[in-house]
Design a protein around this motif. Structure first.
Motif, PDB file in Angstrom:
ATOM      1  N   GLN A  68       0.835  -1.205   0.000  1.00 32.15           N
ATOM      2  CA  GLN A  68       0.000   0.000   0.000  1.00 32.15           C
ATOM      3  C   GLN A  68       0.865   1.248   0.000  1.00 32.15           C
ATOM      4  O   GLN A  68       0.599   2.212  -0.722  1.00 32.15           O
ATOM      5  N   ARG A  77      -7.693   2.134  -1.412  1.00 31.82           N
ATOM      6  CA  ARG A  77      -8.591   0.969  -1.449  1.00 31.82           C
ATOM      7  C   ARG A  77      -9.819   1.255  -2.306  1.00 31.82           C
ATOM      8  O   ARG A  77     -10.282   0.381  -3.042  1.00 31.82           O
ATOM      9  N   HIS A  80     -10.848  -0.690  -5.684  1.00 27.64           N
ATOM     10  CA  HIS A  80     -12.217  -1.210  -5.775  1.00 27.64           C
ATOM     11  C   HIS A  80     -12.870  -0.767  -7.094  1.00 27.64           C
ATOM     12  O   HIS A  80     -13.428  -1.577  -7.831  1.00 27.64           O
ATOM     13  N   ARG A  87     -11.222  -2.392 -10.126  1.00 30.27           N
ATOM     14  CA  ARG A  87     -11.665  -3.775 -10.267  1.00 30.27           C
ATOM     15  C   ARG A  87     -13.011  -3.861 -10.971  1.00 30.27           C
ATOM     16  O   ARG A  87     -13.246  -4.759 -11.771  1.00 30.27           O
ATOM     17  N   VAL A 143     -15.693  -9.439  -7.110  1.00 33.00           N
ATOM     18  CA  VAL A 143     -15.465 -10.059  -5.802  1.00 33.00           C
ATOM     19  C   VAL A 143     -14.560 -11.290  -5.928  1.00 33.00           C
ATOM     20  O   VAL A 143     -13.972 -11.737  -4.943  1.00 33.00           O
ATOM     21  N   ARG A 144     -14.459 -11.831  -7.135  1.00 29.51           N
ATOM     22  CA  ARG A 144     -13.504 -12.928  -7.354  1.00 29.51           C
ATOM     23  C   ARG A 144     -12.546 -12.522  -8.465  1.00 29.51           C
ATOM     24  O   ARG A 144     -12.605 -13.056  -9.576  1.00 29.51           O
ATOM     25  N   PRO A 145     -11.664 -11.569  -8.163  1.00 35.35           N
ATOM     26  CA  PRO A 145     -10.804 -11.022  -9.219  1.00 35.35           C
ATOM     27  C   PRO A 145      -9.845 -12.066  -9.784  1.00 35.35           C
ATOM     28  O   PRO A 145      -9.352 -12.923  -9.058  1.00 35.35           O
ATOM     29  N   LYS A 194      -5.305  -8.964  -7.549  1.00 33.34           N
ATOM     30  CA  LYS A 194      -5.573  -9.667  -6.296  1.00 33.34           C
ATOM     31  C   LYS A 194      -5.174  -8.812  -5.096  1.00 33.34           C
ATOM     32  O   LYS A 194      -4.270  -7.989  -5.187  1.00 33.34           O
ATOM     33  N   THR A 195      -5.877  -9.055  -3.974  1.00 31.40           N
ATOM     34  CA  THR A 195      -5.524  -8.380  -2.723  1.00 31.40           C
ATOM     35  C   THR A 195      -4.631  -9.287  -1.882  1.00 31.40           C
ATOM     36  O   THR A 195      -4.903 -10.478  -1.772  1.00 31.40           O
ATOM     37  N   PRO A 208      -4.015  -9.512   1.829  1.00 34.04           N
ATOM     38  CA  PRO A 208      -4.646  -8.883   2.986  1.00 34.04           C
ATOM     39  C   PRO A 208      -3.667  -8.117   3.876  1.00 34.04           C
ATOM     40  O   PRO A 208      -2.642  -8.660   4.281  1.00 34.04           O
ATOM     41  N   ALA A 209      -4.021  -6.864   4.139  1.00 31.50           N
ATOM     42  CA  ALA A 209      -3.272  -5.965   5.028  1.00 31.50           C
ATOM     43  C   ALA A 209      -1.886  -5.601   4.497  1.00 31.50           C
ATOM     44  O   ALA A 209      -1.169  -4.841   5.131  1.00 31.50           O
ATOM     45  N   TYR A 214      -1.285  -5.205  -2.960  1.00 29.11           N
ATOM     46  CA  TYR A 214      -1.992  -5.788  -4.097  1.00 29.11           C
ATOM     47  C   TYR A 214      -1.002  -6.456  -5.030  1.00 29.11           C
ATOM     48  O   TYR A 214       0.183  -6.155  -5.019  1.00 29.11           O
TER      49      TYR A 214
END
Lengths: 232, 344
Positions: free
Chosen positions: A178, A197, A201, A204, A212-214, A218-219, A221-222, A225
């Motif tokens: 990030q 973010r 979003h 995407r 929601v299912r890229p 891809k993400t 998490p925390a 990308y």
């Protein structure tokens, strides 16, 4: 001309992990060096100049992050840090200190090989001009013409959405944190992770058929990308 | 906690000692200087950290000073009225000193307690990460080895492949269970702190679907998430765990081909997400109990009874709610609400 096998230095103190990595890497045409302590790793890296370094962050002697810092003082060889699921802070710290990517334990061999190939390709490409066209599945991005297609349809993107995509394309296959993205997209500062973010979003919803299912963007998490590595 | 009788006894002793010192100094010092000796005595008592004895010491000091030294000596009578003012000032100063000293002492003890608590937490957390390392390493080796064999099968038959896939998939299942166990322990022992930041819920659900991609390969997942839902402040790693567990739970209890439905809606102060299946649904007595730790509604379906308990713990730590219901046209639905960003 016969190409010399690429050397991978694996730094891990677990025998069972080293054993399966040796079989897998050698099976796939790599040469593997192993070190089970930070001290040995630093010596081996200096002597053998490996192409890629796989660094487990929990080592018996020196802190993995310290090993990374010392490696980065003299080598730009890609470093992939390895740590357990949930230890996001370690991963972010590793990436901030110059690691190129990370792997979460447990991982499968396909994932490992994909990361290594991306790291090698990225290291080689740094010396040359970047590929002007990115293609993955049904997504095509032309960096010179600044145009994006999803299947046959051209996608209209806002300037910021385009900057985000091109930053990710330049690092295709690798995780981008990030913090790194914020710096690239808003070089003068003044933005927030939250704005990033929202930007991801929205992007995407332009470039993914099912956001929601890229399949492409891809993400992690925390952490950040990852745009999938381009098709071979 | 020191014994109060001992503390009062000590106060009497200190006052007696002060009086003895005053007798020794009486020939060389002026009368008002003797007050200092009693004030030091009060300070000593107050530093032991109790208000009662400190107050008692202030009072005893004034009385001793009056009785033994103020003329006429060895009576409580006072010859000159201005000594009354002296007593009041002496008492007030003693009170202030004792009040400050007691407070310093209490703060000191609070700091000590906080240090001990922090130390306990550090120990617990390092113990946990040690245990989790020991549990995860063999699993990492098993999963890695199996995937390595799968990647380059040396002329193996399809049956070999199937067995290898079983080894890998079950080891991955075990790894998820270990992760659940460790996160439960972390949540319960307070080692875990939420790192909440505003996220689009779609992003978090997406990472959960990605993590279960292999399990979901042959399952239809229908999603209905409006693009402009408000952001929700969540810990993305823990909230991913919630959705992983809800989806795994649905797959376990509603096997077959029915689609899994995940949808989200904007509510007044929150975002509501539901995960619904087409399985047998829940018996009335299970509806509240499914979130209890180690409770298993359908023992034949397997599971450790941890997944939904974690969901509840995490959602509630976020200030949200979670419940289980039956769908009118068959199947179960798990509904959770999360406070939206800037919710009151």
């Amino acid at each position: 001309m016969i190409e010399r096998a690429k050397t991978i230095l694996v730094i891990d103190d677990e025998r069972s992990i080293l054993r399966f990595l040796r079989v897998s890497l050698e099976e796939n045409g790599f040469e593997m060096l192993e070190a089970s302590s930070g001290k040995a790793a630093l010596e081996l890296a200096a002597a053998k100049k490996p192409s890629v370094i796989l660094l487990d962050l929990s080592l018996p002697d020196i802190d993995g992050l310290e090993v990374l810092k010392r490696l980065r003082q003299w080598t730009s060889a890609p470093v992939i840090v390895v740590s357990a699921r949930g230890e996001q802070a370690d991963k972010i710290a590793g990436l901030d200190r110059g690691a190129d990517d990370y792997l979460t334990k447990p991982f499968g061999v396909e994932e490992l090989l994909a990361r290594i190939r991306v790291a090698l390709r990225h290291a080689e490409r740094l010396a040359q001009d970047p590929e002007p066209i990115y293609k993955h599945d049904d997504l095509k991005i032309d960096l010179t013409a600044r145009r994006v297609w999803l299947g046959k349809k051209e996608v209209r993107l806002s300037p910021l959405q385009y900057v985000l995509l091109s930053a990710l394309v330049r690092n295709a296959g690798r995780v981008v944190t990030q913090k790194q993205l914020l710096k690239e997209i808003w070089p003068e500062g003044g933005s927030t992770p939250e704005a990033l973010r929202i930007l991801v979003h929205q992007t995407r919803h332009r470039i993914e058929r099912q956001p929601v299912r890229p399949r492409h963007l891809k993400t992690e998490p925390a952490v950040g990308y990852r745009l999938e590595a381009p098709d071979e | 906690m020191p014994d109060p009788f001992r503390e009062y006894g000590l106060t009497v002793g200190v006052s007696a000692l002060c009086t003895a010192v005053c007798f020794a100094l009486f020939p060389v010092l002026s009368l008002t200087d003797l007050i200092m000796v009693y004030l030091v005595g009060t300070l000593v008592v107050a530093l032991r950290g109790q208000r009662g004895p400190a107050l008692f010491s202030s009072l005893l000091g004034v009385l001793c000073f009056d009785f033994f030294f103020v003329p006429p000596r060895f009576t409580f009578q006072v010859a000159q009225p201005h000594y009354i003012v002296t007593f009041v000032v002496m008492f007030a100063v003693a009170l202030i000193i004792s009040h400050l000293a007691v407070r310093v002492r209490i703060q000191e003890e609070a700091t000590k307690h906080a240090e001990i608590a922090a130390e306990t937490e550090r120990l617990r957390s390092s113990l946990l990460s040690g245990v989790s390392h020991e549990l995860r390493t063999p699993l990492a080796a098993i999963i890695g080895s199996a995937s390595s064999l799968l990647q380059a099968p040396p002329g193996g038959s399809s049956k070999w492949r199937e067995l290898l896939e079983t080894i890998r998939d079950e080891a991955e299942r075990l790894a998820r269970l270990v992760h659940n166990l460790i996160e439960t322990t972390r949540l319960e022992s307070g080692v875990l702190r939420l790192k909440k930041e505003p996220y689009p819920i779609e992003d978090v659900i997406g990472t959960a679907l990605e993590r279960l991609a292999k399990l979901l390969a042959e399952r239809r997942v229908e999603t209905d998430l409006p693009e402009n839902l408000p952001l929700v402040p969540v810990d993305p790693v823990l909230m991913e765990l919630v959705f992983v567990n809800l989806i795994e739970n649905a797959l376990r209890h509603a096997p077959g081909t029915g689609a899994l439905e995940i949808s989200a809606r904007e509510r007044m102060d929150s975002v509501e997400v539901s995960v619904a299946d087409r399985g047998p649904g829940l018996a009335a007595e299970d509806r509240d109990r499914v979130f209890e730790k180690f409770y298993r509604a359908n023992k034949a379906a397997g599971g450790a009874g941890l997944g939904l308990a974690i969901c509840k713990a995490v959602v509630e730590a976020h200030g949200g709610t979670i419940c289980a219901e039956n769908r009118r046209d068959g199947g179960a639905v798990f509904r959770l609400t999360l406070p939206r960003k800037d919710a009151p």
